[in-house]
Design an enzyme around this catalytic site. Structure first.
Site, mmCIF file in Angstrom:
data_model
loop_
_atom_site.group_PDB
_atom_site.id
_atom_site.type_symbol
_atom_site.label_atom_id
_atom_site.label_comp_id
_atom_site.label_asym_id
_atom_site.label_seq_id
_atom_site.Cartn_x
_atom_site.Cartn_y
_atom_site.Cartn_z
ATOM 1 N N CYS A 19 0.849 -1.193 0.000
ATOM 2 C CA CYS A 19 0.000 0.000 0.000
ATOM 3 C C CYS A 19 0.887 1.247 0.000
ATOM 4 O O CYS A 19 1.330 1.714 1.050
ATOM 5 C CB CYS A 19 -0.932 -0.008 1.211
ATOM 6 S SG CYS A 19 -2.102 1.361 1.232
ATOM 7 N N GLU B 29 -22.984 4.805 0.159
ATOM 8 C CA GLU B 29 -23.360 3.408 0.328
ATOM 9 C C GLU B 29 -22.198 2.484 -0.018
ATOM 10 O O GLU B 29 -21.960 1.472 0.650
ATOM 11 C CB GLU B 29 -24.568 3.081 -0.561
ATOM 12 C CG GLU B 29 -25.810 3.893 -0.238
ATOM 13 C CD GLU B 29 -26.289 3.656 1.178
ATOM 14 O OE1 GLU B 29 -26.220 2.508 1.636
ATOM 15 O OE2 GLU B 29 -26.724 4.619 1.831
#
Length: 407
Positions: free
Chosen positions: A90, A377
């Site tokens: 990452c 969402e």
């Protein structure tokens, strides 16, 4: 700070982010003030901003484990975070914590790679690897090795804080890749297209929120040559390459997630929550050994579970329990048939990929049925994945510590 529902930046008083001020707030607008940290906001916080109540809880925990009182010195904390983020390659988090590591007085030589770090930190490599990819392998023997390592031994309090940092950063990698933040992160030597800051978020662009502050991480990286003095340009370039290569901070790069053995194969015993749960066991242990962190973590788990959402409670529970299932954790009182009923195949594939091997997803494609959903969402799904994974890693680590303590 707020005018006509827009976020504006405060005057920049320091090139580095300062701890957020956590206030008692009553509305969504006021909660968004948590995003303002003396003029700079990182890309992860920008993603979570659609759920400000959860973001408050997340930032409290992260600030506590990385900056507040604790047994580990600050450079150790950020180096452990680098090690954790590197397991998933990452770049975003490796850059971020490398810069913070230098800011708090860390030795630049350690950033040359894991072999340059002190032996005590290198001892964490194995448990870092196991927790990141196959947490069910975490054993009492790993804890004993760390606590009985002679002059390099860890104290129990130090180890608990280290484990919390590892689990926090592993799970945060899932969120970073799930929201595609790492793909949008541009290294120091790269140029951003059309002047876009390196932490630009496509979700916010889609919503027209391009006026939001994205410069903080760029400021950190640009500031790097000022923090450390180099003898010549060649040495400076070498250090920048070091920062760009997460593989320097890991060993055994081929070690990765494997399918948890099925019960009939009997290779690994299923972790049954009825025998060791967060509520009844993990919370009290971690809170006793690392004061107050249990309350902060518990608040995160509760916050993500109670977020208002278009998703039903049954769907959220199915996502949570499915992630725990693929990591070897089972609930005897849950009907796993609901997972197949509530999670379509594409959604299951997405959830498993982001939870178990996020670095392989790179730019995960959302299932087609997500298309009409709001950004908030989609982010809620990624928050559920992150928190479920965080709790799973903590359960395995804390159970191993408990076994060591009663042995």
């Amino acid at each position: 700070v707020f005018d006509n529902n827009e976020i504006v930046s405060l005057p920049e008083t320091n090139r580095f982010p300062r701890p957020c001020l956590f206030l008692q707030v009553n509305g969504e607008k006021e909660r968004l003030s948590l995003l303002v940290s003396r003029g700079s906001v990182d890309a992860v916080s920008q993603q979570m901003a659609s759920h400000p109540q959860y973001l408050e809880s997340f930032l409290r925990t992260q600030h506590y484990i990385l900056h507040m009182d604790g047994p580990l010195p600050l450079p150790y904390r950020h180096y452990i975070a680098i090690m954790a983020a590197a397991r998933h390659h990452c770049n975003y988090l490796v850059y971020l914590h490398s810069t913070h590591f230098l800011r708090v007085g860390g030795d630049p030589k350690w950033l040359q790679g894991l072999e340059a770090a002190p032996p005590r930190l290198r001892l964490l490599d194995h448990i870092n690897k196991v927790l990141a990819h196959q947490p069910w392998l975490t054993a009492c023997s790993h804890i004993q090795t760390l606590l009985k390592a002679g002059e390099q031994c860890w104290s129990l309090a130090e180890l608990v804080q280290a484990v919390v940092i590892l689990a926090h950063c592993h799970s945060l990698c899932s969120f970073v890749f799930g929201c595609d933040t790492d793909a949008d992160f541009v290294p120091l030597s790269s140029k951003s297209p059309n002047g876009t800051p390196p932490t630009f978020c496509p979700f916010d662009a889609a919503n027209g929120n391009t006026n939001v502050v994205y410069h903080s991480l760029l400021s950190l990286i640009i500031s790097f040559p000022v923090i450390v003095s180099f003898k010549d340009t060649e040495e400076e370039e070498e250090m920048m390459i070091c920062l760009a290569d997460p593989s320097r901070f890991i060993t055994d790069p081929d070690f990765c997630y494997q399918e948890f053995a099925r019960k009939e194969e009997d290779h690994f015993q299923v972790f049954r929550v009825q025998d060791y749960s967060w509520e009844d066991h993990g919370f009290s242990l971690v809170n006793r050994l690392y004061s107050d962190i249990g309350h902060l973590l518990d608040d995160r788990f509760r916050s993500v579970a109670t977020l208002s959402s278009l998703h039903s409670d049954d769907l959220k529970r199915a996502i949570w329990n499915y992630i725990h299932c693929v990591l070897g954790i089972r609930y005897d009182d849950y009907d796993y048939g609901e997972v197949n009923q509530l999670l379509e195949r594409d959604l299951k594939l997405y959830v498993k990929a982001v939870a178990c091997f996020p670095d392989s997803t790179k730019t995960p494609v959302c299932p087609l049925r997500w298309t009409p959903l709001k950004t908030s969402e989609r982010i809620h799904i990624n928050l559920l994945i992150m928190e479920a994974r965080l709790q799973a890693e903590l359960l395995y680590a804390l159970r191993a510590i408990t076994q060591y303590m009663i042995a």
